[in-house]
Design an enzyme around this catalytic site. Sequence first.
Site, PDB file in Angstrom:
ATOM      1  N   CYS A  55       9.327   4.169 -11.194  1.00 23.75           N
ATOM      2  CA  CYS A  55      10.619   3.964 -10.528  1.00 23.75           C
ATOM      3  C   CYS A  55      11.494   3.107 -11.445  1.00 23.75           C
ATOM      4  CB  CYS A  55      10.387   3.234  -9.210  1.00 23.75           C
ATOM      5  SG  CYS A  55       9.594   1.636  -9.444  1.00 23.75           S
ATOM      6  N   HIS A  85       1.258  -2.523 -10.304  1.00 19.03           N
ATOM      7  CA  HIS A  85      -0.106  -2.203  -9.882  1.00 19.03           C
ATOM      8  C   HIS A  85      -0.603  -0.927 -10.537  1.00 19.03           C
ATOM      9  CE1 HIS A  85       0.613  -4.939  -6.207  1.00 19.03           C
ATOM     10  NE2 HIS A  85      -0.081  -5.572  -7.131  1.00 19.03           N
ATOM     11  N   CYS A 144      12.605  -6.797  -9.308  1.00 23.69           N
ATOM     12  CA  CYS A 144      13.450  -5.628  -9.060  1.00 23.69           C
ATOM     13  C   CYS A 144      14.631  -5.976  -8.144  1.00 23.69           C
ATOM     14  CB  CYS A 144      12.603  -4.541  -8.418  1.00 23.69           C
ATOM     15  SG  CYS A 144      13.540  -3.065  -8.031  1.00 23.69           S
ATOM     16  N   GLU A 174       4.562  -9.028  -3.157  1.00 24.51           N
ATOM     17  CA  GLU A 174       5.972  -8.918  -2.760  1.00 24.51           C
ATOM     18  C   GLU A 174       6.189  -9.516  -1.366  1.00 24.51           C
ATOM     19  OE1 GLU A 174       7.876  -4.962  -2.891  1.00 24.51           O
ATOM     20  OE2 GLU A 174       8.987  -5.631  -1.118  1.00 24.51           O
ATOM     21  N   THR A 241       9.109  -3.273   0.273  1.00 28.07           N
ATOM     22  CA  THR A 241       9.893  -2.103  -0.163  1.00 28.07           C
ATOM     23  C   THR A 241       9.078  -0.827  -0.293  1.00 28.07           C
ATOM     24  OG1 THR A 241       9.503  -2.781  -2.433  1.00 28.07           O
ATOM     25  CG2 THR A 241      11.599  -3.451  -1.450  1.00 28.07           C
ATOM     26  N   SER A 309      -1.902  -0.103  -5.366  1.00 24.48           N
ATOM     27  CA  SER A 309      -0.471   0.213  -5.363  1.00 24.48           C
ATOM     28  C   SER A 309      -0.075   0.694  -3.968  1.00 24.48           C
ATOM     29  CB  SER A 309      -0.172   1.291  -6.405  1.00 24.48           C
ATOM     30  OG  SER A 309       1.032   1.946  -6.105  1.00 24.48           O
ATOM     31  N   SER A 310       0.732  -0.105  -3.293  1.00 26.87           N
ATOM     32  CA  SER A 310       1.094   0.200  -1.909  1.00 26.87           C
ATOM     33  C   SER A 310       1.801   1.542  -1.797  1.00 26.87           C
ATOM     34  CB  SER A 310       1.998  -0.925  -1.383  1.00 26.87           C
ATOM     35  OG  SER A 310       2.575  -0.570  -0.172  1.00 26.87           O
ATOM     36  N   ASN A 311       2.764   1.795  -2.685  1.00 23.70           N
ATOM     37  CA  ASN A 311       3.519   3.047  -2.539  1.00 23.70           C
ATOM     38  C   ASN A 311       2.637   4.254  -2.821  1.00 23.70           C
ATOM     39  OD1 ASN A 311       4.542   4.453  -5.265  1.00 23.70           O
ATOM     40  ND2 ASN A 311       4.251   2.277  -5.639  1.00 23.70           N
ATOM     41  N   SER A 372       4.272   3.190 -10.019  1.00 26.46           N
ATOM     42  CA  SER A 372       3.792   2.396 -11.151  1.00 26.46           C
ATOM     43  C   SER A 372       2.895   3.217 -12.074  1.00 26.46           C
ATOM     44  CB  SER A 372       3.059   1.158 -10.638  1.00 26.46           C
ATOM     45  OG  SER A 372       2.153   1.511  -9.619  1.00 26.46           O
TER      46      SER A 372
HETATM   47  S1  SF4 Z   1       9.028   0.460  -5.837  1.00 28.02           S
HETATM   48 FE1  SF4 Z   1       9.372  -1.760  -6.133  1.00 28.02          FE
HETATM   49  S2  SF4 Z   1       9.849  -1.968  -8.302  1.00 28.02           S
HETATM   50 FE2  SF4 Z   1      10.116   0.197  -7.797  1.00 28.02          FE
HETATM   51  S3  SF4 Z   1      12.313   0.412  -7.336  1.00 28.02           S
HETATM   52 FE3  SF4 Z   1      11.214   0.039  -5.407  1.00 28.02          FE
HETATM   53  S4  SF4 Z   1      11.313  -2.168  -5.112  1.00 28.02           S
HETATM   54 FE4  SF4 Z   1      11.814  -1.771  -7.239  1.00 28.02          FE
END
Ligand code: SF4
Length: 390
Positions: A55, A85, A144, A174, A241, A309-311, A372
């Site tokens: 990202c 992460h 970020c 975070e 986020t 990695s949460s996302n 990430s």
């Molecule tokens: S995932 Fe985290 S680092 Fe990536 S754009 Fe969103 S807030 Fe920013």
Amino acid sequence: MPSLIFRKGLDLKNAVAGMLAENYHSTIVDRIKADDFTYHTGRLTIHLAREFGFCYGVDRAVDYAYQTRERFPYRAVYLTGEIIHNPHVNEKLRSMGIRFLSDEAGSVDRLGPDDVVILPAFGVTVAQLQQLDSRGCTLIDTTCGSVLNVWKNVRRYADNGHTAIIHGKVWHEETQATASHAVSYGGKYLVVLDHREASAVCDYIRRGGDRDAFLNHFANAVSPGFDPDRDLQHIGLANQTTMLMSESLEIGDMFQAAMREKYGDSDLANRYQAFDTICTATQDRQDAVVALLKDKSIDVMIVIGGYNSSNTCNLARICAASRPTFHIADPDCLVSPHEVRHRPAGSKQEVTATGWLPPSGDVVVGLTSGASTPDNLVGAAIAKIEAFCN
Ligand code: SF4
């Protein structure tokens, strides 16, 4: 002496661009993107999600870390912990001589003005920043902008006397940093992990309950001195986020309904505030994987990214709801056409599965990666799957 802080890079973007491309770029991924995100070879078809991988925040953080090494070749350079992460990227930075303060107990107390410290994309707590500042070292802040936006709103809640209800993981850097911003402005916070915890808090708002049991359950997830009878009367919603957007929205609606029920429509605006703090990159990656699953007949989904990695975990959750899904940390997890090491959605442990790839006939693999995960890992995974199939 106060720290020198760089927040906009070190004017060495061009100097490190070649190194970044060499370390994280993938020719095959570029080719597939140009070919409508689809790759056919023999019995295998691969569909890539239309948004995946690094990202903007991660891209910038890694870029700044490389610029830092370039700018200060003879000074000790540290990261507070993982910059993002992804184990591959963190190992690469270690191999460039960047040390991790999290590896060495008491290391912050030994820092001095000659040392350089990089702050990660998800930020650090107010206390950590103050501690680093007191050592007088040079700081490279890669936090970020989307995370800074959450902090700004949480501080606004504190100013208005609203408790920040943070949908997030209390152990995530975070969320800890966001919570610290509420407290630093004299505010309160409560972190809820999921729908179940949000529901318990909403019940308490509506009807009250066992205060001690409440505090016991949320012992590690509330600000010091938190009193649910006092501190849930005015609330503001925020989130880490990288949470699942649909869940964050649902949790926001649950709290709004609970406050409306308790205080009535007329007082709602005074009692409840909310704003959307899922970053656009997270949202785009989740939307893209939902579209991929809807539009293509996917047999198997591969999700690539660090297990912490949460996302990435949330992308895997979305996929696992409708397809056989394998969340792998690295292409090496694709052991053979028969065997894969992966972490099932919702689990905390890596397991080994067999029979993950149909042994014959046409097979359609869907592929995505977390914010990430660099493209070279996606490219390496594609090469492995192709070799296994053909
Ligand atoms: S995932 Fe985290 S680092 Fe990536 S754009 Fe969103 S807030 Fe920013």
